[in-house]
Write an enzyme that holds these catalytic residues in place. Structure first.
Site, PDB file in Angstrom:
ATOM      1  N   LYS A  57      33.364  56.518  17.018  1.00  0.00           N
ATOM      2  CA  LYS A  57      33.306  55.605  15.873  1.00  0.00           C
ATOM      3  C   LYS A  57      34.703  55.343  15.311  1.00  0.00           C
ATOM      4  O   LYS A  57      35.068  54.191  15.036  1.00  0.00           O
ATOM      5  CB  LYS A  57      32.392  56.187  14.784  1.00  0.00           C
ATOM      6  CG  LYS A  57      30.924  56.206  15.168  1.00  0.00           C
ATOM      7  CD  LYS A  57      30.088  56.913  14.109  1.00  0.00           C
ATOM      8  CE  LYS A  57      28.621  56.942  14.491  1.00  0.00           C
ATOM      9  NZ  LYS A  57      27.793  57.624  13.464  1.00  0.00           N
ATOM     10  N   SER A  73      32.448  59.641  11.382  1.00  0.00           N
ATOM     11  CA  SER A  73      31.642  60.841  11.192  1.00  0.00           C
ATOM     12  C   SER A  73      30.288  60.661  11.867  1.00  0.00           C
ATOM     13  O   SER A  73      29.771  59.540  11.960  1.00  0.00           O
ATOM     14  CB  SER A  73      31.452  61.124   9.694  1.00  0.00           C
ATOM     15  OG  SER A  73      30.755  62.346   9.503  1.00  0.00           O
ATOM     16  N   ASP A  74      29.748  61.764  12.346  1.00  0.00           N
ATOM     17  CA  ASP A  74      28.420  61.717  12.946  1.00  0.00           C
ATOM     18  C   ASP A  74      27.725  63.049  12.717  1.00  0.00           C
ATOM     19  O   ASP A  74      28.372  64.088  12.601  1.00  0.00           O
ATOM     20  CB  ASP A  74      28.490  61.425  14.438  1.00  0.00           C
ATOM     21  CG  ASP A  74      27.133  61.011  14.985  1.00  0.00           C
ATOM     22  OD1 ASP A  74      26.767  59.832  14.815  1.00  0.00           O
ATOM     23  OD2 ASP A  74      26.414  61.862  15.549  1.00  0.00           O
ATOM     24  N   GLN A  75      26.405  62.979  12.625  1.00  0.00           N
ATOM     25  CA  GLN A  75      25.601  64.184  12.421  1.00  0.00           C
ATOM     26  C   GLN A  75      24.506  64.248  13.473  1.00  0.00           C
ATOM     27  O   GLN A  75      23.828  63.254  13.742  1.00  0.00           O
ATOM     28  CB  GLN A  75      24.975  64.174  11.030  1.00  0.00           C
ATOM     29  CG  GLN A  75      24.184  65.435  10.713  1.00  0.00           C
ATOM     30  CD  GLN A  75      23.525  65.346   9.348  1.00  0.00           C
ATOM     31  OE1 GLN A  75      22.505  64.697   9.196  1.00  0.00           O
ATOM     32  NE2 GLN A  75      24.128  65.976   8.357  1.00  0.00           N
TER      33      GLN A  75
END
Length: 198
Positions: A57, A73-75
């Site tokens: 991203k 950011s990623d979760q």
């Protein structure tokens, strides 16, 4: 929030949750959609997936904004080997919560910084959530009241979702909302974009 195009910081996300969290730091930034493929690779561990997608991203937006510092950011949530994505429907949310009932679920929230088309810093924060044993009625009532259809794991811990847990273990509770602010502050400080300057 300032939305100047001259802002040196870009959030590579259209998530209202991440935008709201980053706004807490009082640093001017703008939001740009990263348009990335979030498909997991075969046998990819959840922590590695979160880190790869956070990088992707940040890099996707950095390529078109080479002078800016881009935050991605990623979760990723997992119960054992099962990945728990955003449910998208009431039935899927209820199914996810039934799967989590009485179990521990791991959340991995990664944050990356990119500049000039290269990742310059990254951190991943693990969070372990232990769910209460939930009845079908409790699950149905929760989903009906909070409609967490765009949340990995089918809950909003900052809202009524906190009632679903018996325990939450993390070095940074904001990670569970989608952006670990302690790690984000550290990364931004390393690039002289900190909230509290020396």
């Amino acid at each position: 929030m300032h939305t100047m195009t001259s802002s040196p910081l870009i959030l590579a996300s259209t998530s209202p949750y991440r935008k709201r969290l980053l706004e807490r730091l009082g640093i001017p930034f703008q939001c740009v959609s990263p348009e990335t493929d979030e498909t997991p690779r075969k046998n990819e561990p959840p922590e590695a997936l979160a880190a790869r997608l956070a990088d992707a991203k940040a890099l996707a937006v950095s390529e078109s904004h080479p002078l800016a510092i881009v935050l991605g950011s990623d979760q990723v949530a997992a119960r054992g080997e099962i990945l728990l994505g955003k449910p998208g429907s009431i039935a899927a949310a209820q199914k996810q919560l039934a799967l989590c009932s009485g179990e521990s679920v791991s959340f991995y929230t990664a944050v990356s910084l990119a500049r000039g088309g290269k990742v310059i810093a990254r951190h991943c924060v693990p969070t372990l959530v232990t769910f209460r044993a939930l009845t079908d009625r409790q699950i149905a009532e929760y989903v009906d009241r909070e409609r967490p259809l765009d949340c990995a794991g089918s809950f909003r811990w900052e809202g009524l979702g906190i009632c679903l847990f018996t325990a939450l273990e993390s070095t940074d509770p904001t990670a569970l909302e989608g952006l670990p602010l302690i790690a984000t502050c550290d990364l931004l400080n390393s690039q002289q974009l900190g909230v509290l300057q020396n």
